[in-house]
Design a protein around this motif. Structure first.
Motif, PDB file in Angstrom:
ATOM      1  N   GLY A 196       0.822  -1.212   0.000  1.00 37.92           N
ATOM      2  CA  GLY A 196       0.000   0.000   0.000  1.00 37.92           C
ATOM      3  C   GLY A 196       0.849   1.253   0.000  1.00 37.92           C
ATOM      4  O   GLY A 196       1.821   1.377  -0.726  1.00 37.92           O
ATOM      5  N   GLY A 197       0.443   2.183   0.856  1.00 35.37           N
ATOM      6  CA  GLY A 197       1.152   3.456   0.935  1.00 35.37           C
ATOM      7  C   GLY A 197       0.336   4.622   0.436  1.00 35.37           C
ATOM      8  O   GLY A 197       0.631   5.769   0.744  1.00 35.37           O
ATOM      9  N   GLY A 198      -0.693   4.333  -0.359  1.00 38.02           N
ATOM     10  CA  GLY A 198      -1.577   5.395  -0.818  1.00 38.02           C
ATOM     11  C   GLY A 198      -1.183   5.990  -2.155  1.00 38.02           C
ATOM     12  O   GLY A 198      -0.038   5.891  -2.596  1.00 38.02           O
ATOM     13  N   SER A 199      -2.158   6.619  -2.791  1.00 40.94           N
ATOM     14  CA  SER A 199      -1.953   7.183  -4.130  1.00 40.94           C
ATOM     15  C   SER A 199      -0.984   8.358  -4.124  1.00 40.94           C
ATOM     16  O   SER A 199      -0.258   8.577  -5.096  1.00 40.94           O
ATOM     17  CB  SER A 199      -3.300   7.614  -4.723  1.00 40.94           C
ATOM     18  N   ALA A 200      -0.945   9.133  -3.045  1.00 37.05           N
ATOM     19  CA  ALA A 200      -0.063  10.297  -2.996  1.00 37.05           C
ATOM     20  C   ALA A 200       1.404   9.859  -3.007  1.00 37.05           C
ATOM     21  O   ALA A 200       2.246  10.490  -3.659  1.00 37.05           O
ATOM     22  CB  ALA A 200      -0.363  11.131  -1.754  1.00 37.05           C
ATOM     23  N   LEU A 201       1.718   8.787  -2.294  1.00 33.14           N
ATOM     24  CA  LEU A 201       3.085   8.270  -2.296  1.00 33.14           C
ATOM     25  C   LEU A 201       3.451   7.730  -3.666  1.00 33.14           C
ATOM     26  O   LEU A 201       4.566   7.954  -4.158  1.00 33.14           O
ATOM     27  CB  LEU A 201       3.229   7.176  -1.240  1.00 33.14           C
ATOM     28  N   ARG A 202       2.521   7.033  -4.300  1.00 24.50           N
ATOM     29  CA  ARG A 202       2.778   6.529  -5.654  1.00 24.50           C
ATOM     30  C   ARG A 202       3.040   7.682  -6.627  1.00 24.50           C
ATOM     31  O   ARG A 202       3.887   7.593  -7.509  1.00 24.50           O
ATOM     32  CB  ARG A 202       1.591   5.694  -6.154  1.00 24.50           C
ATOM     33  N   GLU A 203       2.291   8.752  -6.469  1.00 25.14           N
ATOM     34  CA  GLU A 203       2.457   9.917  -7.343  1.00 25.14           C
ATOM     35  C   GLU A 203       3.811  10.572  -7.114  1.00 25.14           C
ATOM     36  O   GLU A 203       4.470  11.027  -8.055  1.00 25.14           O
ATOM     37  CB  GLU A 203       1.331  10.922  -7.083  1.00 25.14           C
ATOM     38  N   LEU A 204       4.244  10.625  -5.865  1.00 21.13           N
ATOM     39  CA  LEU A 204       5.525  11.245  -5.539  1.00 21.13           C
ATOM     40  C   LEU A 204       6.704  10.430  -6.051  1.00 21.13           C
ATOM     41  O   LEU A 204       7.715  10.986  -6.481  1.00 21.13           O
ATOM     42  CB  LEU A 204       5.637  11.409  -4.015  1.00 21.13           C
ATOM     43  N   ALA A 205       6.579   9.124  -6.003  1.00 17.43           N
ATOM     44  CA  ALA A 205       7.700   8.245  -6.374  1.00 17.43           C
ATOM     45  C   ALA A 205       8.058   8.385  -7.852  1.00 17.43           C
ATOM     46  O   ALA A 205       7.188   8.555  -8.709  1.00 17.43           O
ATOM     47  CB  ALA A 205       7.344   6.798  -6.060  1.00 17.43           C
ATOM     48  N   ASP A 206       9.345   8.299  -8.146  1.00 19.69           N
ATOM     49  CA  ASP A 206       9.813   8.311  -9.534  1.00 19.69           C
ATOM     50  C   ASP A 206       9.674   6.929 -10.159  1.00 19.69           C
ATOM     51  O   ASP A 206       9.420   6.807 -11.358  1.00 19.69           O
ATOM     52  CB  ASP A 206      11.285   8.740  -9.586  1.00 19.69           C
ATOM     53  N   THR A 207       9.861   5.898  -9.344  1.00 20.18           N
ATOM     54  CA  THR A 207       9.751   4.515  -9.804  1.00 20.18           C
ATOM     55  C   THR A 207       8.885   3.745  -8.822  1.00 20.18           C
ATOM     56  O   THR A 207       9.087   3.842  -7.608  1.00 20.18           O
ATOM     57  CB  THR A 207      11.140   3.843  -9.888  1.00 20.18           C
ATOM     58  N   VAL A 208       7.911   3.006  -9.340  1.00 13.24           N
ATOM     59  CA  VAL A 208       7.057   2.167  -8.500  1.00 13.24           C
ATOM     60  C   VAL A 208       7.120   0.749  -9.048  1.00 13.24           C
ATOM     61  O   VAL A 208       6.791   0.508 -10.208  1.00 13.24           O
ATOM     62  CB  VAL A 208       5.590   2.659  -8.491  1.00 13.24           C
ATOM     63  N   SER A 209       7.546  -0.181  -8.194  1.00  8.13           N
ATOM     64  CA  SER A 209       7.588  -1.588  -8.582  1.00  8.13           C
ATOM     65  C   SER A 209       6.694  -2.373  -7.643  1.00  8.13           C
ATOM     66  O   SER A 209       6.777  -2.216  -6.423  1.00  8.13           O
ATOM     67  CB  SER A 209       9.017  -2.139  -8.518  1.00  8.13           C
ATOM     68  N   GLU A 210       5.846  -3.228  -8.222  1.00  4.54           N
ATOM     69  CA  GLU A 210       4.905  -4.008  -7.427  1.00  4.54           C
ATOM     70  C   GLU A 210       5.306  -5.480  -7.458  1.00  4.54           C
ATOM     71  O   GLU A 210       5.414  -6.086  -8.524  1.00  4.54           O
ATOM     72  CB  GLU A 210       3.491  -3.832  -7.958  1.00  4.54           C
ATOM     73  N   VAL A 211       5.525  -6.048  -6.278  1.00  4.29           N
ATOM     74  CA  VAL A 211       5.878  -7.458  -6.154  1.00  4.29           C
ATOM     75  C   VAL A 211       4.593  -8.245  -5.938  1.00  4.29           C
ATOM     76  O   VAL A 211       3.885  -8.033  -4.952  1.00  4.29           O
ATOM     77  CB  VAL A 211       6.850  -7.689  -4.983  1.00  4.29           C
TER      78      VAL A 211
END
Length: 207
Positions: free
Chosen positions: A173-188
């Motif tokens: 998780g972490g929320g949509s705002a964290l995903r938006e802030l991140a430059d790279t998002v990897s989902e395991v």
């Protein structure tokens, strides 16, 4: 020239042409990436390996002599191989753990919030330190999700870190705002797990 030899030669030519096109695309992408700065990487999902991936980047950064900070939320009661190695062999790593273990073990929200805030107090100086090249925030997504830490405060500190500093965030998780802030998002993704088949967690593999 036999048909087989001709076919092999054609395959070789097609392969070379394909690799040349691929190289041209990669070279163009490398050339276009001219923004030199630290990055935020979010490692999320319900599968195993998020923290392991983050610690792999710790080893990578240390190989270049970088300054590294590691803060673990959630974990810290059971000894782990990462903790043993960092404490014994990497004394320069700024390493901290919340030390309360999993939230379903403590079952005390007020105590968990206090522990999270005390641990966050270790993070803030790291995120303000231009000499810190890499900061790992292991399992901090749970602190945001359970509202143990103020989401806006956490994201603001990450967003306003020194420009050359990279931050790795792990956890589900972490929320949509964290995903938006991140430059790279990897989902395991969890496809299969030995524990579900009754196999005990293994030292040196799982912890």
């Amino acid at each position: 020239m036999s048909d087989d030899t001709r076919t092999d030669a054609d395959k070789a030519r097609r392969h070379k042409a394909s690799m040349q096109k691929q190289k041209a695309r990669v070279d163009a992408a490398v050339e276009a990436a001219d923004n030199e700065r630290g990055v935020v990487i979010l490692l999320t999902g319900n599968g195993k390996g998020k923290s392991s991936s983050a610690f792999g980047m710790v080893m990578r950064a240390l190989g270049y002599g970088h300054s590294v900070g590691v803060v673990q939320f959630i974990k810290g009661v059971q000894l782990s191989g990462e903790e043993i190695y960092l404490r014994d062999h990497c004394p320069t790593v700024d390493f901290h753990q919340m030390g309360t273990g999993f939230t379903w073990n403590t079952q005390d929200r007020d105590s968990d919030i206090a522990a999270a805030e005390a641990t966050w107090a270790k993070v803030e100086p790291m995120l303000a330190d231009p000499g810190k090249d890499l900061v790992i925030l292991d399992e901090i997504t749970y602190m945001i999700g359970y509202k143990y830490l103020d989401e806006a405060k956490v994201l603001d500190a990450i967003a306003n870190r020194p420009v050359e500093q990279s931050v790795i965030v792990t956890g589900r998780g972490g929320g949509s705002a964290l995903r938006e802030l991140a430059d790279t998002v990897s989902e395991v993704k969890d496809i299969k797990h030995a524990f579900k088949a009754g196999i005990k967690a293994r030292k040196g593999v799982d912890y």
